[in-house]
Design a protein around this motif. Structure first.
Motif, PDB file in Angstrom:
ATOM      1  N   LEU A  99      -5.298   9.422  -0.856  1.00  0.00           N
ATOM      2  CA  LEU A  99      -5.219  10.725  -0.167  1.00  0.00           C
ATOM      3  C   LEU A  99      -4.721  11.821  -1.107  1.00  0.00           C
ATOM      4  O   LEU A  99      -5.241  12.940  -1.105  1.00  0.00           O
ATOM      5  CB  LEU A  99      -4.292  10.628   1.050  1.00  0.00           C
ATOM      6  CG  LEU A  99      -4.828   9.889   2.278  1.00  0.00           C
ATOM      7  CD1 LEU A  99      -3.723   9.670   3.299  1.00  0.00           C
ATOM      8  CD2 LEU A  99      -5.982  10.651   2.923  1.00  0.00           C
TER       9      LEU A  99
ATOM     10  N   THR B 136       0.827  -1.208   0.000  1.00  0.00           N
ATOM     11  CA  THR B 136       0.000   0.000   0.000  1.00  0.00           C
ATOM     12  C   THR B 136       0.866   1.266   0.000  1.00  0.00           C
ATOM     13  O   THR B 136       0.361   2.363  -0.130  1.00  0.00           O
ATOM     14  CB  THR B 136      -0.929   0.006   1.226  1.00  0.00           C
ATOM     15  OG1 THR B 136      -0.148  -0.236   2.395  1.00  0.00           O
ATOM     16  CG2 THR B 136      -1.979  -1.087   1.113  1.00  0.00           C
ATOM     17  N   THR B 137       2.164   1.120   0.190  1.00  0.00           N
ATOM     18  CA  THR B 137       3.061   2.287   0.132  1.00  0.00           C
ATOM     19  C   THR B 137       4.352   1.901  -0.591  1.00  0.00           C
ATOM     20  O   THR B 137       4.752   0.738  -0.593  1.00  0.00           O
ATOM     21  CB  THR B 137       3.447   2.778   1.547  1.00  0.00           C
ATOM     22  OG1 THR B 137       4.049   1.687   2.241  1.00  0.00           O
ATOM     23  CG2 THR B 137       2.232   3.253   2.321  1.00  0.00           C
TER      24      THR B 137
ATOM     25  N   ASP C 268      -0.848   2.607   9.545  1.00  0.00           N
ATOM     26  CA  ASP C 268      -2.213   3.085   9.323  1.00  0.00           C
ATOM     27  C   ASP C 268      -2.827   3.725  10.557  1.00  0.00           C
ATOM     28  O   ASP C 268      -3.836   4.424  10.453  1.00  0.00           O
ATOM     29  CB  ASP C 268      -3.119   1.929   8.876  1.00  0.00           C
ATOM     30  CG  ASP C 268      -2.804   1.462   7.461  1.00  0.00           C
ATOM     31  OD1 ASP C 268      -2.055   2.173   6.769  1.00  0.00           O
ATOM     32  OD2 ASP C 268      -3.295   0.389   7.059  1.00  0.00           O
TER      33      ASP C 268
ATOM     34  N   ILE D 296     -10.431   8.609   7.169  1.00  0.00           N
ATOM     35  CA  ILE D 296      -9.406   9.675   7.218  1.00  0.00           C
ATOM     36  C   ILE D 296      -9.480  10.316   8.602  1.00  0.00           C
ATOM     37  O   ILE D 296     -10.578  10.665   9.071  1.00  0.00           O
ATOM     38  CB  ILE D 296      -9.666  10.746   6.141  1.00  0.00           C
ATOM     39  CG1 ILE D 296      -9.577  10.110   4.739  1.00  0.00           C
ATOM     40  CG2 ILE D 296      -8.688  11.908   6.246  1.00  0.00           C
ATOM     41  CD1 ILE D 296     -10.664  10.527   3.817  1.00  0.00           C
TER      42      ILE D 296
ATOM     43  N   GLU E 225     -13.600   0.597   9.127  1.00  0.00           N
ATOM     44  CA  GLU E 225     -13.854   0.299   7.704  1.00  0.00           C
ATOM     45  C   GLU E 225     -14.584  -1.037   7.542  1.00  0.00           C
ATOM     46  O   GLU E 225     -15.469  -1.160   6.706  1.00  0.00           O
ATOM     47  CB  GLU E 225     -12.522   0.307   6.934  1.00  0.00           C
ATOM     48  CG  GLU E 225     -11.939   1.706   6.800  1.00  0.00           C
ATOM     49  CD  GLU E 225     -10.471   1.733   6.390  1.00  0.00           C
ATOM     50  OE1 GLU E 225      -9.960   2.834   6.137  1.00  0.00           O
ATOM     51  OE2 GLU E 225      -9.840   0.657   6.335  1.00  0.00           O
TER      52      GLU E 225
ATOM     53  N   GLU F  92      -5.160   2.686  -7.046  1.00  0.00           N
ATOM     54  CA  GLU F  92      -5.886   3.105  -5.830  1.00  0.00           C
ATOM     55  C   GLU F  92      -6.054   1.950  -4.843  1.00  0.00           C
ATOM     56  O   GLU F  92      -6.123   2.171  -3.644  1.00  0.00           O
ATOM     57  CB  GLU F  92      -7.274   3.655  -6.207  1.00  0.00           C
ATOM     58  CG  GLU F  92      -7.201   4.944  -7.020  1.00  0.00           C
ATOM     59  CD  GLU F  92      -8.529   5.289  -7.687  1.00  0.00           C
ATOM     60  OE1 GLU F  92      -8.756   6.480  -7.948  1.00  0.00           O
ATOM     61  OE2 GLU F  92      -9.335   4.376  -7.947  1.00  0.00           O
TER      62      GLU F  92
ATOM     63  N   VAL G 202      -6.977  -0.756   0.111  1.00  0.00           N
ATOM     64  CA  VAL G 202      -6.829   0.623  -0.362  1.00  0.00           C
ATOM     65  C   VAL G 202      -5.392   1.092  -0.164  1.00  0.00           C
ATOM     66  O   VAL G 202      -4.801   0.899   0.900  1.00  0.00           O
ATOM     67  CB  VAL G 202      -7.795   1.569   0.390  1.00  0.00           C
ATOM     68  CG1 VAL G 202      -7.586   3.011  -0.048  1.00  0.00           C
ATOM     69  CG2 VAL G 202      -9.238   1.155   0.154  1.00  0.00           C
ATOM     70  N   LYS G 203      -4.812   1.693  -1.206  1.00  0.00           N
ATOM     71  CA  LYS G 203      -3.493   2.324  -1.081  1.00  0.00           C
ATOM     72  C   LYS G 203      -3.735   3.754  -0.574  1.00  0.00           C
ATOM     73  O   LYS G 203      -4.032   4.662  -1.355  1.00  0.00           O
ATOM     74  CB  LYS G 203      -2.776   2.335  -2.439  1.00  0.00           C
ATOM     75  CG  LYS G 203      -2.368   0.952  -2.915  1.00  0.00           C
ATOM     76  CD  LYS G 203      -1.428   1.055  -4.103  1.00  0.00           C
ATOM     77  CE  LYS G 203      -0.929  -0.303  -4.548  1.00  0.00           C
ATOM     78  NZ  LYS G 203       0.013  -0.211  -5.667  1.00  0.00           N
ATOM     79  N   ARG G 204      -3.649   3.926   0.720  1.00  0.00           N
ATOM     80  CA  ARG G 204      -4.059   5.184   1.358  1.00  0.00           C
ATOM     81  C   ARG G 204      -3.338   6.408   0.790  1.00  0.00           C
ATOM     82  O   ARG G 204      -3.959   7.426   0.528  1.00  0.00           O
ATOM     83  CB  ARG G 204      -3.832   5.094   2.872  1.00  0.00           C
ATOM     84  CG  ARG G 204      -4.735   4.085   3.543  1.00  0.00           C
ATOM     85  CD  ARG G 204      -4.603   4.122   5.055  1.00  0.00           C
ATOM     86  NE  ARG G 204      -5.358   3.007   5.620  1.00  0.00           N
ATOM     87  CZ  ARG G 204      -6.650   3.034   5.892  1.00  0.00           C
ATOM     88  NH1 ARG G 204      -7.340   4.120   5.661  1.00  0.00           N
ATOM     89  NH2 ARG G 204      -7.253   1.969   6.390  1.00  0.00           N
ATOM     90  N   ASN G 205      -2.027   6.279   0.636  1.00  0.00           N
ATOM     91  CA  ASN G 205      -1.253   7.441   0.158  1.00  0.00           C
ATOM     92  C   ASN G 205      -1.711   7.892  -1.224  1.00  0.00           C
ATOM     93  O   ASN G 205      -1.813   9.090  -1.502  1.00  0.00           O
ATOM     94  CB  ASN G 205       0.243   7.116   0.128  1.00  0.00           C
ATOM     95  CG  ASN G 205       0.815   6.949   1.519  1.00  0.00           C
ATOM     96  OD1 ASN G 205       0.126   7.204   2.501  1.00  0.00           O
ATOM     97  ND2 ASN G 205       2.056   6.518   1.608  1.00  0.00           N
TER      98      ASN G 205
ATOM     99  N   MET H 137     -12.833   4.229   3.073  1.00  0.00           N
ATOM    100  CA  MET H 137     -11.499   4.598   3.535  1.00  0.00           C
ATOM    101  C   MET H 137     -11.633   5.719   4.556  1.00  0.00           C
ATOM    102  O   MET H 137     -12.118   6.806   4.248  1.00  0.00           O
ATOM    103  CB  MET H 137     -10.595   5.041   2.386  1.00  0.00           C
ATOM    104  CG  MET H 137      -9.144   5.184   2.855  1.00  0.00           C
ATOM    105  SD  MET H 137      -8.010   5.876   1.642  1.00  0.00           S
ATOM    106  CE  MET H 137      -8.016   7.602   2.138  1.00  0.00           C
TER     107      MET H 137
END
Length: 586
Positions: free
Chosen positions: A574, A177-178, A452, A483, A468, A561, A568-571, A481
Motif C-alpha cells: 500500500l 505481514t505487519t 485484513d 484494496i 483474492e 512485498e 502479500v505484506k499489505r502495508n 491484492m
C-alpha cells in the motif's frame, strides 16, 4: 524428552534404510539412517568443541539442503537452540535476527548469505564463527570454515542431551505481514507432542515407507515441523534446494507426501482449466465426463460409502484417459499433501479430490507449532479448515477471533514480554488474529485475518482473501491484492501470469516489447476486464473489483512485498504503490 531421540530409535530399527535424499552434482544421493545419525552426531561434537553449550543460540541462513537438517538436529541434540533465517532475507533482516537472538555460530548456504554474514560478524559482538555448507562458496579463512572441515576430525559417538517439555528448541522469527519480526519460542514438548497428535489423528499405516519432498522453506514452521515429523516417524525426506526446479524434481524423486501452500495447487488448477478451455469439443467432453465420474467417487470416499463396481470401472477409464497424465506430472505417487499457510478455495480441493489427489487442508500459525486443525481422511467438509488435533481446544472470542489452547502453543515471543502478554487472554488462550466460526459439524471455518477485514466508505465490510483466491484461481492471474479500506469501491493490484500472457500475445497481434508496455496496452486491459467480469459473477456488487492495475512484475520477497510463503505484506505494498492506487480512485 529431546525431540531428536528418534535418531537413535530409527537407526536401531532400520539402520540401512534411506533417511534423507539430496542432489549433488546433478545426481540424487541418499544417506541411510546410520550415516545420517553419524553426520548429525559428528556435527554436534564439532559445535561442542567450538564452545556451544546448552541453550546457546545457533543460526541457519540457507536454502533447503541436507546440511540444513543435519545442522538443525545437531544443534537440538546438543540442547542448544536453532534460529532459522529465511534464505531470502536481506542483510538488514538477517542482522536484526542475529542481534536479537544473540546467536554464536551461523551456518550459511550460498555466497550472498556468506557475504552478508561476514559483514554482520564484523559488527556483531556475539557472533563468533561462520560455517559454510558448500565448497563452491569463496570464504575468508578468519572465523569462517567449510562444514566438511568443521566436522572432519570429530567423533561420531554422542550422548543426546536430555530436555524437558518446556525447554526451548527453536526461535522462529515471524515474517509477518505487519510490524517488526518477533521470535516465536517453541519447545521440545511443542514439537514431539504435536507429532504424536498427528500420528494419532491420521493413524498412518507403514509410515516408515513414505517419502516426503521438502519443498517449502525449512525456516517456515510448516515445512520444518512436517519434515521433523516425517523423520520422527521413520519416513525418508528429500530436500529440494532450488524451488524453481519443482516440476522436474517431482518426476525424478516421485514423493508420496509433500506439504505446500495453496498457490502451488492454484497454479496447477488454473493451468489445467485453461488447457481444457482451449481443447477441442470432444476433448472437453471427455475431460468433463472424467471429472464428473471422479467427483462421484470422491464424494463416496469422503463420506465413507462404498464405490460400486460399475463406478470403479468408469473411474478406471477416467484415470487412464485424463487423471493419470496429470498425476504423472506430479510424480505419480503423491497421496498425502498437507496444505496451509493461507486459505484455499473449496473448488480447488474438490477438483483435486475428483482426480484422486487428496489435499489435506489445515490451519495453524508459527505460534501454534503449525497445525491446530486439519481435514481427517473422511467426513471432512470443503471450504473449512477441518477439526482439531490432539489436545487442541479452540473457541471463538471477541470480533469472531479464533483463540486456542493446547500442547502446540508457543512459550512466548523471545525477549518481548509485552508483545507476549498482548496475544494471550487473561485466562490463557492464544489469540490468533484470525476471524472464524464453527459449522454445525464442528469444522473450523476461517473467514479472514481480523486486521485484513476492510470497511468501504459506504459502510460495507469486505473480506479480501476469498476475492483474492477467486481471482488467482484463474490461469492469467498469479496474485491479486484487494484494496477497499475507507474507499468507495473495491480495486485490486493484479500480477498477471506472465507465462500464460506471453502465449496469448500472438493471438491478440501484440508484439512483445516489455512488460511495462504490455500491461498498459488497451487490448490487454480489455482482456483482463473481460476475465474479471467472468470470474466475479458470483460476488455481490459491493465485493466486485471495479478497477485494477496490472503490475509489470511479480511482488518480491527481497523487497519485503511478500513473505517467503507468498503472502502479500499489505502495508508495504500500500505504501509503495500509493500513487497507482490513488489513480484508481481519482
Amino acid at each position: 524428552m529431546n525431540v531428536t531421540h528418534f535418531l537413535n530409535s530409527n537407526t536401531q530399527k532400520f539402520p540401512l534404510k534411506s533417511a534423507i535424499g539430496y542432489k549433488k552434482k546433478e545426481e540424487w544421493k541418499e544417506l541411510s539412517w546410520a550415516n545420517f545419525r553419524r553426520m548429525v552426531f559428528k556435527t554436534a561434537n564439532a559445535l561442542k568443541t567450538a564452545g556451544i553449550v546448552e541453550n546457546d543460540r545457533v543460526a541457519i541462513y540457507s536454502d533447503n539442503s541436507a546440511e540444513w537438517i543435519i545442522f538443525d538436529l545437531a544443534v537440538l541434540s546438543l540442547g542448544a537452540v536453532t534460529v532459522p533465517i529465511y534464505s531470502t532475507n536481506n542483510l538488514e533482516q538477517a542482522e536484526y535476527i542475529l542481534a536479537d537472538s544473540e546467536a554464536k555460530i551461523i551456518l550459511v548456504g550460498n555466497q550472498d548469505q556468506y557475504d552478508a554474514a561476514v559483514e554482520i560478524l564484523n559488527k556483531n559482538q556475539v557472533l563468533q564463527q561462520i560455517i559454510v555448507s558448500k565448497k563452491s562458496v569463496w570464504i575468508q579463512k578468519e572465523k569462517s570454515q567449510y562444514l566438511e572441515d568443521f566436522i572432519k576430525k570429530c567423533d561420531e559417538h554422542f550422548e543426546i542431551v536430555e530436555k524437558d517439555d518446556e525447554d526451548l528448541a527453536t526461535i522462529i522469527y515471524t515474517s509477518g505481514t505487519t510490524g517488526v519480526p518477533k521470535g516465536v519460542m517453541l519447545t521440545h514438548g511443542n514439537f514431539y507432542k504435536c507429532f504424536d497428535a498427528h500420528f494419532d489423528f491420521f493413524k498412518f499405516k507403514n509410515f516408515e515407507n513414505e517419502h516426503s519432498l521438502a519443498f517449502l522453506p525449512l525456516t517456515h514452521v510448516f515445512e520444518r515441523s512436517w519434515t521433523l515429523l516425517c523423520l520422527y516417524g521413520g519416513a525418508k525426506v528429500t530436500f529440494l534446494e532450488n524451488t524453481k526446479l519443482i516440476a522436474s524434481t517431482l518426476t525424478e524423486v516421485k514423493p508420496t507426501m509433500m506439504c505446500s501452500v495453496p498457490r502451488f495447487y492454484q497454479k496447477i488448477y488454473a493451468g489445467i482449466q485453461e488447457m481444457v478451455s482451449e481443447s477441442t469439443e470432444s476433448k472437453k467432453k471427455i475431460f468433463n465426463w472424467a471429472m464428473k465420474v471422479g467427483a462421484e467417487v470422491a464424494e463416496l470416499k469422503r463420506t465413507g460409502k462404498s464405490v460400486s463396481f460399475s463406478l470403479k470401472l468408469k473411474n478406471y477409464i477416467a484415470n487412464t484417459l485424463v487423471f493419470k497424465k496429470i498425476k504423472h506430472k506430479m510424480g505419480g505417487n503423491l497421496w498425502f499433501m498437507p496444505c496451509g499457510g493461507a486459505s484455499i478455495s473449496a473448488e480447488v480441493t474438490q477438483f483435486f479430490d475428483a482426480m484422486g489427489i487428496h489435499i489435506t487442508v489445515g490451519y495453524g500459525l508459527t505460534e501454534t507449532t503449525a497445525t491446530l486443525t486439519a481435514f481427517p481422511f473422511q467426513n471432512y467438509e470443503y471450504g473449512t479448515a477441518g477439526i482439531t488435533l490432539g489436545d487442541t481446544k479452540i473457541r471463538i472470542g471477541e470480533n469472531d477471533e479464533i483463540q486456542a489452547k493446547g500442547s502446540g502453543i508457543m512459550k512466548g515471543y523471545y525477549k518481548k514480554p509485552a508483545e507476549t502478554a498482548e496475544v494471550f487472554t487473561n485466562d490463557g488462550w492464544f489469540k490468533t488474529g484470525d476471524a472464524g466460526k464453527f459449522d454445525e459439524k464442528g469444522n473450523l471455518v476461517i473467514t479472514d485475518r481480523i486486521k485484513d477485514l476492510m470497511k468501504t466508505s459506504n459502510g460495507k465490510y469486505v473480506a479480501p482473501q476469498p476475492i483474492e483466491n477467486l481471482l488467482s484461481n484463474n490461469n492469467f492471474i498469479t496474485q491479486a491484492m484487494v484494496i477497499a479500506e475507507g474507499k468507495p469501491f473495491v480495486t485490486a493490484l493484479i500480477i498477471p501470469n506472465f507465462e500464460a500472457l506471453k502465449e496469448l500475445l500472438p493471438k491478440l497481434n501484440i508484439p512483445f516489447t516489455s512488460w511495462e508496455e504490455i500491461v498498459n496496452t488497451d487490448k490487454i486491459k480489455d482482456f483482463y476486464h473481460q476475465k474479471l467480469d467472468e470470474i466475479q459473477k458470483q460476488l455481490s456488487g459491493f465485493e466486485k473489483v471495479k478497477k485494477f492495475v496490472l503490475m509489470p512484475a511479480e511482488f518480491e520477497i527481497t523487497t519485503g512485498e511478500i513473505t517467503p510463503t507468498l503472502k502479500v505484506k499489505r502495508n508495504v505494498v500500500l505504501a509503495k504503490y500509493v500513487d497507482l492506487i490513488d489513480k484508481m480512485y481519482s
